[in-house]
Design a protein around this motif. Structure first.
Motif, PDB file in Angstrom:
ATOM      1  N   ILE A   1       0.824  -1.205   0.000  1.00 12.10           N
ATOM      2  CA  ILE A   1       0.000   0.000   0.000  1.00 12.10           C
ATOM      3  C   ILE A   1       0.865   1.265   0.000  1.00 12.10           C
ATOM      4  O   ILE A   1       0.406   2.346   0.338  1.00 12.10           O
ATOM      5  N   SER A   2       2.128   1.125  -0.395  1.00 12.37           N
ATOM      6  CA  SER A   2       3.044   2.265  -0.407  1.00 12.37           C
ATOM      7  C   SER A   2       2.661   3.259  -1.499  1.00 12.37           C
ATOM      8  O   SER A   2       1.933   2.933  -2.439  1.00 12.37           O
ATOM      9  N   LYS A   3       3.160   4.483  -1.370  1.00 13.26           N
ATOM     10  CA  LYS A   3       2.912   5.542  -2.347  1.00 13.26           C
ATOM     11  C   LYS A   3       4.228   6.265  -2.647  1.00 13.26           C
ATOM     12  O   LYS A   3       5.086   6.405  -1.776  1.00 13.26           O
TER      13      LYS A   3
ATOM     14  N   ILE B   1       2.335   7.223   6.068  1.00 15.52           N
ATOM     15  CA  ILE B   1       2.621   5.800   6.236  1.00 15.52           C
ATOM     16  C   ILE B   1       1.919   5.267   7.478  1.00 15.52           C
ATOM     17  O   ILE B   1       1.321   4.184   7.462  1.00 15.52           O
ATOM     18  N   VAL B   2       1.963   6.053   8.565  1.00 10.01           N
ATOM     19  CA  VAL B   2       1.309   5.626   9.802  1.00 10.01           C
ATOM     20  C   VAL B   2      -0.192   5.530   9.622  1.00 10.01           C
ATOM     21  O   VAL B   2      -0.806   4.507   9.923  1.00 10.01           O
ATOM     22  N   TRP B   3      -0.806   6.592   9.132  1.00  8.67           N
ATOM     23  CA  TRP B   3      -2.274   6.561   9.103  1.00  8.67           C
ATOM     24  C   TRP B   3      -2.822   5.632   8.027  1.00  8.67           C
ATOM     25  O   TRP B   3      -3.870   5.024   8.221  1.00  8.67           O
ATOM     26  N   ASP B   4      -2.120   5.465   6.892  1.00 14.33           N
ATOM     27  CA  ASP B   4      -2.574   4.495   5.881  1.00 14.33           C
ATOM     28  C   ASP B   4      -2.482   3.063   6.400  1.00 14.33           C
ATOM     29  O   ASP B   4      -3.339   2.227   6.118  1.00 14.33           O
ATOM     30  N   THR B   5      -1.412   2.777   7.161  1.00 17.30           N
ATOM     31  CA  THR B   5      -1.245   1.430   7.726  1.00 17.30           C
ATOM     32  C   THR B   5      -2.351   1.133   8.735  1.00 17.30           C
ATOM     33  O   THR B   5      -2.975   0.067   8.696  1.00 17.30           O
ATOM     34  N   ILE B   6      -2.600   2.076   9.625  1.00 21.49           N
ATOM     35  CA  ILE B   6      -3.645   1.879  10.631  1.00 21.49           C
ATOM     36  C   ILE B   6      -5.016   1.765   9.961  1.00 21.49           C
ATOM     37  O   ILE B   6      -5.825   0.905  10.310  1.00 21.49           O
ATOM     38  N   GLU B   7      -5.272   2.638   8.996  1.00 21.82           N
ATOM     39  CA  GLU B   7      -6.572   2.609   8.306  1.00 21.82           C
ATOM     40  C   GLU B   7      -6.796   1.277   7.599  1.00 21.82           C
ATOM     41  O   GLU B   7      -7.900   0.711   7.644  1.00 21.82           O
ATOM     42  N   TYR B   8      -5.749   0.765   6.953  1.00 26.95           N
ATOM     43  CA  TYR B   8      -5.882  -0.513   6.241  1.00 26.95           C
ATOM     44  C   TYR B   8      -6.221  -1.645   7.219  1.00 26.95           C
ATOM     45  O   TYR B   8      -7.099  -2.465   6.953  1.00 26.95           O
ATOM     46  N   ILE B   9      -5.517  -1.678   8.337  1.00 28.65           N
ATOM     47  CA  ILE B   9      -5.748  -2.742   9.315  1.00 28.65           C
ATOM     48  C   ILE B   9      -7.131  -2.619   9.945  1.00 28.65           C
ATOM     49  O   ILE B   9      -7.822  -3.625  10.156  1.00 28.65           O
ATOM     50  N   GLU B  10      -7.569  -1.394  10.219  1.00 28.45           N
ATOM     51  CA  GLU B  10      -8.894  -1.190  10.800  1.00 28.45           C
ATOM     52  C   GLU B  10      -9.991  -1.660   9.844  1.00 28.45           C
ATOM     53  O   GLU B  10     -11.035  -2.171  10.268  1.00 28.45           O
TER      54      GLU B  10
ATOM     55  N   SER C   1       3.369   0.924  18.757  1.00 30.03           N
ATOM     56  CA  SER C   1       2.418   0.764  19.864  1.00 30.03           C
ATOM     57  C   SER C   1       1.075   0.277  19.344  1.00 30.03           C
ATOM     58  O   SER C   1       0.429  -0.580  19.962  1.00 30.03           O
ATOM     59  N   TYR C   2       0.644   0.817  18.208  1.00 25.28           N
ATOM     60  CA  TYR C   2      -0.619   0.378  17.618  1.00 25.28           C
ATOM     61  C   TYR C   2      -0.549  -1.090  17.197  1.00 25.28           C
ATOM     62  O   TYR C   2      -1.478  -1.871  17.441  1.00 25.28           O
TER      63      TYR C   2
END
Length: 229
Positions: free
Chosen positions: A39-41, A49-58, A138-139
């Motif tokens: 999901i890199s850009k 990178i942080v918020w896209d990773t968290i959003e994808y997992i959520e 931490s997330y």
């Protein structure tokens, strides 16, 4: 399922001349060699990178493993009231010497100048970076993960930043304080030129030819597959 995120290095920039053959790029970048979801850009910031990773997992649930390639620590996100969206800005994009600058909007350039001239310092940049690292680790919690950075300088850990009287709080509390630079995995460009692209995009500026070649992506995949996953 393996989830991978990063910037142009992980995206596979320069694997083709115009970055337009996604079938070819997807086939040869290291994430595909690991059968991972990428999901890199291009030109990603560490905030994104942080918020896209968290959003994808959520949205999609916990992956089996997460690989994060951290980006240039000088990039930042600026919210444009006019465009009503977050804009990614780099010092390279506001330089008066950068004639090929893809950012033409004067408001964006003004924001960039103000940030780098009046707000950002090396200490602030370092704090921002390690805050992002600590936040994401931490997330992720018990989700197995591996972090590395594509700074292009394996000596960054022993830079002047490390000689400051006060160390970065978030770095001290991160288990990734000794993360590798990608040059420590695939070798540096001077000694291992075949592991890097020869430079397809003139507008990239200082990042010209800093992206991994097919061979470099294979070495990265082999390292991750053998030592991490």
């Amino acid at each position: 399922m393996i989830l991978v995120n990063g910037d142009s290095v992980t995206w596979g920039c320069e694997l083709t001349e115009n970055d337009d053959d996604m079938e070819y790029i997807n086939k040869h970048r290291y994430s595909s060699l690991l059968s991972a979801i990428n999901i890199s850009k291009i030109f990603n910031t560490n905030e994104r990178i942080v918020w896209d990773t968290i959003e994808y997992i959520e949205k999609n649930g916990k992956p089996d493993f997460v690989i994060i390639q951290w980006a240039n620590t000088a990039r930042f996100e600026w919210y444009s009231e006019r465009l009503r969206e977050w804009i990614k800005i780099s010092a390279r994009h506001v330089s008066t010497d950068f004639k090929g600058c893809p950012i033409k909007d004067s408001n964006m350039r003004d924001a960039g100048y103000a940030w780098y001239r009046d707000i950002e310092t090396k200490q602030f940049r370092e704090m921002n970076f390690w805050r992002h690292v600590h936040h994401l680790e931490s997330y992720l919690g018990d989700i197995p993960h591996y972090f590395f950075i594509a700074k292009g300088n394996a000596s960054y850990r022993s830079s002047k930043l490390k000689k400051m009287s006060k160390k970065c709080f978030f770095e001290d509390h991160s288990k990734w304080k000794n993360m590798l630079d990608y040059t420590e995995i695939v070798g540096d460009k001077e000694k291992n030129p075949d592991n890097y692209c020869q430079g397809q995009k003139s507008w990239i500026g200082r990042a010209y030819g800093q992206h991994l070649s097919e061979k470099g992506h294979q070495i990265m995949a082999n390292f991750l597959n053998e030592h991490i996953i």
